[in-house]
Design an enzyme around this catalytic site. Structure first.
Site, short mmCIF file in Angstrom:
data_model
loop_
_atom_site.label_atom_id
_atom_site.label_comp_id
_atom_site.label_asym_id
_atom_site.label_seq_id
_atom_site.Cartn_x
_atom_site.Cartn_y
_atom_site.Cartn_z
N LYS A 1 0.90 -0.98 0.08
CA LYS A 1 0.15 -0.03 0.04
C LYS A 1 1.07 1.23 0.05
O LYS A 1 1.75 1.15 0.81
CB LYS A 1 -1.05 -0.17 1.20
CG LYS A 1 -1.89 1.36 1.13
CD LYS A 1 -2.87 1.08 2.44
CE LYS A 1 -3.89 2.03 2.60
NZ LYS A 1 -4.70 1.92 3.77
N SER B 1 -9.91 2.37 2.74
CA SER B 1 -9.04 2.87 1.95
C SER B 1 -7.99 2.25 1.17
O SER B 1 -7.36 2.55 0.34
CB SER B 1 -8.38 4.00 2.64
OG SER B 1 -7.47 3.15 3.67
N SER C 1 -10.26 0.12 6.96
CA SER C 1 -9.79 0.39 5.57
C SER C 1 -8.95 -1.03 5.17
O SER C 1 -8.54 -0.97 4.10
CB SER C 1 -8.74 1.10 5.60
OG SER C 1 -9.22 2.52 5.65
#
Lengths: 95, 494
Positions: free
Chosen positions: B78, B162, B186
């Site tokens: 990420k 997210s 998330s």
């Protein structure tokens, strides 16, 4: 209470975000929607409740007061837009 | 033989050890798959040079019989984790050009154990969002999005957020696994939306050092994988005490994979009555019931529990998280890194930089945070929210006197389309209604695929556990995974 345009302008200033006057009205509307929604917290009885400051019960550790890192100023300033002789440069603030 | 990109991490490790294929071949297969799946926009930047070098190093270790725990496994990272020498954006314009001179602790540990980095994955800007639509680099498209016969999307579904790039990449077989971070759901909500496994560990389990901060008292890193066993393998490498994070906790990291025994006889599974929220689709309710039945059949005992302050979790979160964000994001001022937009003086330079560098949702949250921390409002909002947070945590402490784990749906719906739920920020925030309480209380939570919605989209169940008891959470998740059986592949898959 509701946030008016003047309050939103003040918050934007505190947050150091330039918000054009033409956007203040809409932003006030959005922020008010959120602030009205969180008002429901008022329903919760929090008498004699300590505010939570840490999710895990842990004491901060101590360590010897020694320098354990550093000595590479060129790495520290490597990402700066404007760095001179290993200093961060900003627009002049003193006349 | 199974396509290399479709292997689980556990099977890939076995194949590498048996010399059925090399780490370079495995990595190249993923790089090829990524090149063919650009339409999903899962990766912000691909790092083939780094990946192939790491894979070659892994192959050298296999040749010598010196392989490590995750040796040669291609993962996506990420783009909230700082990676030394590789751009790190947090999906924000304000971090333009930022190349960290250091490596986050979590990625350091993954690389220590031999993992290969394929690239940096897209996300909501500064991890603020539940649909991966706030990224400066454009939205991520879920591999579950339908196409017509001509190959055009008929509806573009969100992958959740997210960690939307992480979710899409793992589901579409563009990485064997990925790192995620979870501040209010998330990791778990996107895992549920794309039909993969994701676990947010206990606060303090994984070091936050080198992860771009959103809300420091809520943020936790965790793995996103296609099986519970893979999550167990990956978490073991990611977790552990780090002196560089003062909130990291020095407790031993168990062998999580060894906990997946399938034996949950006698385990008490809490079913919180407050999670039956108004307007929850019947299919979610049905899935939840099915989960209860599966655990009962495996010998566990369902227990009704009460978490009376559940409905206050989201509003408390939307004070605490923006407050911490407004403080954390004060560092983006155009001076030390990232974007700088000049102004007539220093103050205007700050204001111009932040106006241009931050997107609308990030600005909104910074301003909410600034307001609730400002003089005269601190007690009414921030302090009140921290007190409510204490009551939410107390709910869980009481519940865990009656049960060992808690079972809930992960999200109140299946994935929705890009552009839907855009008008009202609160409708978007409601995605996290079931996941936020675990962040507020610091508890571990896992999402595991459990079935499909009426429209044929994945739905997940959430297992919450006691602090630092990820092993039991994974064990229960494994039982659900086995009971649910093999899940269908998304339509867009490598």
């Amino acid at each position: 209470m509701s946030l008016d345009k003047a309050t939103v302008a003040k918050i934007a200033h505190l947050a150091r975000i330039k918000v054009p006057d033409s956007d203040l009205e809409q932003l006030a509307g959005e922020l008010n929607t959120i602030m009205h929604w969180v008002e429901m917290l008022g329903e919760v009885d929090t008498q004699n409740v300590e505010p939570m400051t840490s999710v895990v019960a842990a004491n901060l550790r101590r360590r010897p007061d020694a320098v354990t890192d550093g000595g590479y100023p060129e790495k520290v300033v490597a990402n700066a837009t404007d760095a001179t002789e290993n200093f961060f440069s900003v627009p002049k603030v003193v006349e | 033989m199974t396509k290399l990109t479709h292997l689980t991490m556990a099977d890939a490790l076995a194949g590498l050890a048996a010399k059925e294929f090399t780490a370079v071949e495995l990595t190249q297969a993923h790089l090829d798959a990524m090149a063919a799946a650009k339409e999903l926009n899962a990766y912000i930047i691909e790092t083939p040079d780094v990946a192939l070098k790491q894979a070659a190093d892994a192959d050298a270790r296999y040749a010598k019989g010196e392989q490590r725990a995750l040796d040669g496994l291609p993962l996506g990272i990420k783009d909230l984790f700082c990676t030394e020498g590789v751009q790190t954006t947090a999906a924000s314009h304000i971090l333009d050009g930022f190349v960290p001179p250091y490596e986050s602790t979590v990625t350091t540990q993954l690389f220590r154990d031999g993992a290969v980095m394929l690239g940096k994955l897209n996300l909501d800007e500064f991890a603020m969002g539940s649909a991966n639509i706030t990224s400066h680099y454009g939205p991520v498209i879920s591999p579950w999005s339908p196409k017509d016969e001509a190959g055009n999307f008929t509806r573009k579904l969100v992958p959740g957020g997210s960690s939307g790039g992480s979710a899409a990449a793992v589901a579409a077989r563009l990485a064997l696994g990925a790192t995620g971070t979870d501040t209010g759901g998330s990791i778990r909500q996107p895992a549920s939306f794309v039909g993969i496994v994701g676990i947010k560990p206990t606060y303090g389990r994984c070091s936050r050092w080198g992860i771009v901060a959103f809300a420091s008292s809520l943020d936790q890193a965790g793995p996103m994988t296609r099986t519970v066993k893979d999550a167990a393998l990956m978490l073991r490498s990611m977790a552990g005490y780090d002196p560089k994070d003062s909130t990291s906790i020095d407790v031993p990291v168990p062998d999580y994979a060894a906990a997946l025994t399938g034996d949950i006889r006698g385990l008490r599974v809490g079913i919180p009555k407050e999670y039956r929220v108004d307007g929850m689709p019947a299919e979610i309710e049905k899935l939840w019931q099915q989960g209860i039945e599966w655990l009962k059949a495996a010998g566990a005992t369902p227990v009704e529990i009460s978490l009376p302050h559940t409905k206050y979790a989201l509003p408390a979160y939307y004070i605490v998280a923006p407050a911490e964000a407004s403080s954390n994001l004060a560092r983006y001022d155009g001076v030390r890194f990232g974007l700088r937009v000049e102004g007539k003086d220093l103050k205007e330079m700050y204001e111009n930089t932040r106006a241009e560098g931050f997107g609308a949702e990030v600005k909104r949250r910074i301003m909410i945070g600034t307001y609730v921390l400002s003089a005269g409002y601190y007690d009414a909002y921030y302090l009140k929210a921290q007190k409510v947070r204490a009551r939410i945590a107390e709910d869980f402490t009481k519940a865990y006197e009656l049960c060992d784990v808690i079972l809930t749906p992960t999200a109140p719906s299946a994935a929705f389309g890009i552009g839907e739920k855009m008008d009202d920020p609160i409708a978007m925030y409601l995605n996290d209604v079931f996941t936020v309480p675990a962040n507020l209380a610091g508890l571990p939570g896992l999402s595991v695929p459990a079935g499909l919605s009426g429209e044929g989209l994945p739905l997940g169940l959430q297992v919450l556990g006691r602090p630092f008891n990820e092993a039991t959470v994974l064990k229960v998740g494994h039982v659900i995974e086995q009971a649910a059986g093999p899940q269908p592949l998304p339509p867009l898959v490598s």
